[in-house]
Design a protein around this motif. Structure first.
Motif, PDB file in Angstrom:
ATOM      1  N   TYR A 394       0.842  -1.194   0.000  1.00 23.43           N
ATOM      2  CA  TYR A 394       0.000   0.000   0.000  1.00 23.43           C
ATOM      3  C   TYR A 394       0.880   1.249   0.000  1.00 23.43           C
ATOM      4  O   TYR A 394       1.978   1.247   0.575  1.00 23.43           O
ATOM      5  N   GLU A 398      -3.764   5.051   1.192  1.00 23.05           N
ATOM      6  CA  GLU A 398      -4.706   4.439   0.268  1.00 23.05           C
ATOM      7  C   GLU A 398      -5.215   3.105   0.812  1.00 23.05           C
ATOM      8  O   GLU A 398      -4.474   2.336   1.426  1.00 23.05           O
ATOM      9  N   ASN A 399      -6.485   2.848   0.594  1.00 21.81           N
ATOM     10  CA  ASN A 399      -7.106   1.613   1.068  1.00 21.81           C
ATOM     11  C   ASN A 399      -6.978   0.463   0.071  1.00 21.81           C
ATOM     12  O   ASN A 399      -7.165  -0.694   0.434  1.00 21.81           O
ATOM     13  N   GLU A 400      -6.692   0.805  -1.173  1.00 20.23           N
ATOM     14  CA  GLU A 400      -6.537  -0.222  -2.203  1.00 20.23           C
ATOM     15  C   GLU A 400      -5.063  -0.477  -2.446  1.00 20.23           C
ATOM     16  O   GLU A 400      -4.272   0.457  -2.629  1.00 20.23           O
ATOM     17  N   HIS A 424       6.451   8.745  -1.105  1.00 22.60           N
ATOM     18  CA  HIS A 424       5.436   7.842  -0.579  1.00 22.60           C
ATOM     19  C   HIS A 424       5.888   7.121   0.682  1.00 22.60           C
ATOM     20  O   HIS A 424       7.060   6.750   0.810  1.00 22.60           O
TER      21      HIS A 424
END
Length: 444
Positions: A394, A398-400, A424
């Motif tokens: 991940y 973000e959840n996806e 990130h």
């Protein structure tokens, strides 16, 4: 003397465990770090100190051993005065209370502790000499002197106080101050010789558990016209955070202001923190430690940039993998020991293949790396591992999942990843785990 280049967190190779870091920029312009040294397998610290230095915060020199407990004459003399009186056959008052606090958090097996260990030090420069303030596991404290910031330090003198975690500070007018204590911090003016206390200047209970959440590890600096006392705090239960209090005087009164960094989550057994703040080349940093190997000890030097608000408060910062260095880039191998936040049973320890790995992994455990930075779109990821399982990757909040790697007995059966350019946080989540160990990850 050894050199380490392009260092991130932890700053030093995994086998060099330096906790309790006190950082000072010395007259040569380099920052020097003085800390304990976790060499014991079970106990805290060791009989030796190391000194580290850097000109740029990313390339470091290990100057080797600077002081040894066998130089301390009173430690082996049962008739030497101790402050306060110490019965060498019993745990010190510090260790007794530490065990009690640990037990309240489910830590029932205390680390073994020898009687001649050197606990957390501090050091300072004055009038051509360098003064190393140290404490022993028997609650005695002392000061040794050298001609160079890295030592070797010699001719130790016992100080008229007992406890742990000495700290030293010299104000703009040249007056030196000494601080010490565990659970309650005390302060005093030093005489010009830097080894004696000024009569009648001791302030007891300068920082306390009740008012400031103080646990141990005093460290004092000045920013602008404000004095900052940084210390290990029990504000969040365990003493894993570094908090700070401020004053308009080196000897208080101090007002609690907040937390700078919390190392909770660096290891399932994470227990304490200890560190300092220092301005280096115009940027302020917090120096602290993170534990490893599912132990209370094996603590490692880490560094983060910090920032002051206009009102003098300090912004709390997260633990990172990059530390004072740059984010990890494209094609750069990110070794497992750079993981800065763990959840579940996973921890960092020596791997069966050599080096260090994420081990003890169970389903739904997570490991975080802060930060990566990519100039281009990333569409490939490789993982070095033993065992089997799935690793979901991940980015940020973000959840996806941005990608997934499927491993079978160390071999990659399939992988997919899509990561946009930019900076990130990378979070690994583990599924269908069977004897999985992860050594490194690389984005391409």
């Amino acid at each position: 003397m050894k050199e380490y280049k392009d260092c991130r967190n932890p700053v030093l190779p995994p086998h060099i465990c330096i906790p309790d870091p006190e950082a000072h920029v010395m007259p040569d312009g380099r920052v020097y770090v003085y800390g304990s040294w976790d060499q014991e397998e079970k106990g805290f610290c060791s009989q030796e100190y190391k000194v580290l230095s850097s000109a740029n915060m990313v390339d470091w020199i290990d100057h080797g051993v600077s002081f040894h407990s066998n130089q301390v004459p009173w430690i082996y003399d049962e008739h030497a005065p101790k402050y306060p009186g110490v019965d060498p056959s019993k745990p010190s008052p510090f260790m007794i209370k530490l065990y009690e606090l640990a037990a309240r958090h489910g830590i029932t097996e205390a680390p073994e502790q020898k009687s001649d260990m050197l606990f957390a030090p501090d050091a300072i420069y004055k009038d051509g000499k360098y003064y190393l303030y140290f404490c022993m596991s028997d609650d005695s404290e002392g000061v040794a002197i050298a001609d160079k910031p890295e030592g070797p330090f010699a001719d130790p003198v016992q100080l008229p106080c007992g406890g742990i975690d000495p700290a030293v500070f010299i104000d703009d007018d040249g007056q030196a101050y000494f601080y010490w204590g565990q659970f309650y911090a005390n302060g005093v003016k030093l005489k010009d010789n830097m080894v004696e206390f000024e009569e009648g200047t001791i302030v007891y209970n300068l920082i306390t558990e009740e008012e400031h959440y103080f646990h141990e590890g005093s460290s004092v600096r000045k920013h602008g016209e404000t004095y900052y006392s940084v210390y290990s705090s029990i504000k969040r239960g365990k003493p894993t955070s570094l908090a700070y209090a401020t004053s308009q005087s080196p000897l208080g009164p101090f007002q609690y202001r907040g937390i700078i960094i919390d190392n909770d989550g660096c290891d399932p057994m994470s227990w304490n923190n200890h560190g300092s703040i220092e301005e280096v080349n115009g940027q302020w940093f917090v120096f602290y430690h993170r534990t490893s190997q599912y132990r209370q000890n094996k603590r490692r030097l880490c560094i983060e940039p910090i920032f002051f608000n206009e009102d003098g408060t300090i912004q709390e910062v997260l633990m990172t993998s990059q530390g004072a260095g740059r984010p990890f880039g494209i094609d750069e191998r990110i070794e497992a020991y750079h993981a800065c936040q763990l959840s579940g049973s996973v921890y960092i320890a020596p791997s069966k293949n050599g080096g260090e790995a994420l081990i003890g992994i169970s389903d739904e455990d997570q490991a975080v790396f802060r930060y990566t930075e990519w100039e281009n779109l990333i569409d490939n990821v490789s993982v070095e591992a033993n065992g089997s399982g799935e690793i979901l990757i991940y980015l940020d909040d973000e959840n996806e999942a941005a990608g997934i790697v499927v491993l079978d007995r160390g071999k990659c059966l399939s992988s997919s990843f899509s990561g946009k350019p930019g900076k990130h946080e990378v979070r690994l989540e583990f599924r269908k785990v069977r004897d999985l160990e992860v050594q490194a990850i690389t984005f391409r």
